[in-house]
Design an enzyme around this catalytic site. Structure first.
Site, PDB file in Angstrom:
ATOM      1  N   ASN A 126     -10.962  -3.216  -6.193  1.00  0.00           N
ATOM      2  CA  ASN A 126     -10.197  -2.231  -6.977  1.00  0.00           C
ATOM      3  C   ASN A 126     -10.835  -1.904  -8.332  1.00  0.00           C
ATOM      4  O   ASN A 126     -10.488  -0.912  -8.965  1.00  0.00           O
ATOM      5  CB  ASN A 126      -8.751  -2.698  -7.199  1.00  0.00           C
ATOM      6  CG  ASN A 126      -7.858  -2.543  -5.985  1.00  0.00           C
ATOM      7  OD1 ASN A 126      -6.897  -3.290  -5.802  1.00  0.00           O
ATOM      8  ND2 ASN A 126      -8.156  -1.562  -5.129  1.00  0.00           N
ATOM      9  N   ASP A 176       0.828  -1.207   0.000  1.00  0.00           N
ATOM     10  CA  ASP A 176       0.000   0.000   0.000  1.00  0.00           C
ATOM     11  C   ASP A 176       0.869   1.267   0.000  1.00  0.00           C
ATOM     12  O   ASP A 176       1.972   1.267   0.536  1.00  0.00           O
ATOM     13  CB  ASP A 176      -0.916  -0.013   1.236  1.00  0.00           C
ATOM     14  CG  ASP A 176      -2.079   0.965   1.087  1.00  0.00           C
ATOM     15  OD1 ASP A 176      -2.337   1.426  -0.038  1.00  0.00           O
ATOM     16  OD2 ASP A 176      -2.725   1.274   2.106  1.00  0.00           O
TER      17      ASP A 176
HETATM   18  C1  FPP Z   1      -1.993   0.022  -3.374  1.00  0.00           C
HETATM   19  O1  FPP Z   1      -1.546   1.359  -3.403  1.00  0.00           O
HETATM   20  C2  FPP Z   1      -1.427  -0.722  -4.501  1.00  0.00           C
HETATM   21  C3  FPP Z   1      -2.161  -1.340  -5.491  1.00  0.00           C
HETATM   22  C4  FPP Z   1      -3.622  -1.316  -5.514  1.00  0.00           C
HETATM   23  C5  FPP Z   1      -1.531  -2.021  -6.616  1.00  0.00           C
HETATM   24  C6  FPP Z   1      -0.244  -2.731  -6.344  1.00  0.00           C
HETATM   25  C7  FPP Z   1       0.272  -3.293  -7.602  1.00  0.00           C
HETATM   26  C8  FPP Z   1       1.555  -3.312  -7.996  1.00  0.00           C
HETATM   27  C9  FPP Z   1       2.676  -2.783  -7.180  1.00  0.00           C
HETATM   28  C10 FPP Z   1       1.886  -3.926  -9.325  1.00  0.00           C
HETATM   29  C11 FPP Z   1       2.307  -5.355  -9.126  1.00  0.00           C
HETATM   30  C12 FPP Z   1       2.774  -5.935 -10.373  1.00  0.00           C
HETATM   31  C13 FPP Z   1       3.058  -7.245 -10.621  1.00  0.00           C
HETATM   32  C14 FPP Z   1       3.752  -7.567 -11.866  1.00  0.00           C
HETATM   33  C15 FPP Z   1       2.695  -8.372  -9.744  1.00  0.00           C
HETATM   34  P1  FPP Z   1      -2.634   2.535  -3.455  1.00  0.00           P
HETATM   35  O2  FPP Z   1      -2.847   2.887  -4.888  1.00  0.00           O
HETATM   36  O3  FPP Z   1      -3.884   2.108  -2.734  1.00  0.00           O
HETATM   37  O4  FPP Z   1      -1.887   3.673  -2.712  1.00  0.00           O
HETATM   38  P2  FPP Z   1      -2.558   4.841  -1.845  1.00  0.00           P
HETATM   39  O5  FPP Z   1      -3.215   4.179  -0.659  1.00  0.00           O
HETATM   40  O6  FPP Z   1      -1.375   5.666  -1.451  1.00  0.00           O
HETATM   41  O7  FPP Z   1      -3.515   5.561  -2.738  1.00  0.00           O
END
Ligand code: FPP
Length: 252
Positions: free
Chosen positions: A69, A21
């Site tokens: 999501n 996150d």
């Molecule tokens: C949460 O951060 C993260 C995600 C919803 C996506 C995570 C995905 C990746 C890192 C890509 C993975 C790739 C592979 C190839 C497996 P957020 O967007 O909720 O952050 P925030 O809370 O700061 O808004």
């Protein structure tokens, strides 16, 4: 900051689950698009997998896209699909070289075709690997997983293949996406929030929970080893008393 040499090899978790996150906030702090945060998140994942491999961790499960999501803005969902397909493709050769298996938990049938094909191709290319396993939770949600499991079990009962009294915890385990995997001993959530967000609810019944403020793109080997060091300092009692656990440890 912990280093690999500080960790107790005998007390290494077999399975670490991660909620990655903070990508969006990491990007915002730099005046970048949220997608730039996710891209930096792929790089962090690469580094963390490398560090986990060096520590001898057998399974790493990462939450890449939850059933909830889909409710994000369309451009972010599209960017994430592109990135997951790109990331999996990008890492394929290295995973083959490192003898890593790839397993997907969740329903990838909702992935756009191009992303699903890349993912399936990669699972296929890695199927002979025998080393550690990267588990990608995609379109995953525990309530969805448990509902699917209940439906399958109910069908088996209806068809007379299973009696209600024969349903055990093992039966439920065998109907989850994570069938055959050990339960995570350690669950890490980065980015400062302290919640589980519908992730592996059944599987983390006895997991140690580790929350840190670091945004996922800034999480690397040192932070992973910090989390493991913290885990290793805890006494896992599984409902027993501390005295019982110590007695068992003395006998081992
Ligand atoms: C949460 O951060 C993260 C995600 C919803 C996506 C995570 C995905 C990746 C890192 C890509 C993975 C790739 C592979 C190839 C497996 P957020 O967007 O909720 O952050 P925030 O809370 O700061 O808004």
């Amino acid at each position: 900051m912990a280093t690999l040499s500080q960790l107790d090899k005998a007390k290494m978790p077999k399975h670490v689950a991660i909620i990655m996150d903070g990508n969006g906030r990491w990007a915002k702090a730099r005046n970048l698009d949220r997608s730039a945060g996710h891209k930096a998140g792929v790089k962090a994942l690469h580094n963390v997998l490398d560090a986990a491999d060096k520590a001898g961790i057998e399974y790493v499960t990462v939450y890449t896209f939850s059933t909830e999501n889909w409710n994000r803005p369309k451009e972010e969902v599209d960017a994430l699909m592109n990135l997951i397909a790109w990331g999996i493709d990008q890492e394929k050769q290295e995973m083959i070289d490192r003898n890593v298996r790839l397993r997907i938990v969740g329903d990838i049938s909702r992935m756009p075709d191009f992303a699903r094909h890349k993912t399936e191709e990669c699972v296929e290319a890695l199927k002979h690997c025998t080393g550690s396993t990267l588990v990608v939770a995609f379109n995953y949600g525990s309530r969805f997983e448990l509902t699917s499991a209940m439906q399958q079990i109910a069908q088996e009962v209806k068809q007379g293949q299973l009696q209600p009294d024969d349903i055990t915890e093992q039966t439920i385990n065998e109907h989850l996406f994570t069938k055959g995997m050990p339960e995570p001993e350690l669950l890490i959530r980065t980015g400062g929030e302290k919640r589980i967000s519908n992730y592996l609810l059944w599987q983390i019944a006895y997991s140690e929970l580790y929350f840190c403020d670091t945004y996922w793109p800034d999480f690397g080997a040192d932070e992973l080893y910090d989390a493991i060091l913290d885990y290793q300092s805890r006494e896992r009692r599984f409902g027993k008393t501390s005295a019982q656990v110590q007695e068992e440890n003395n006998q081992a």
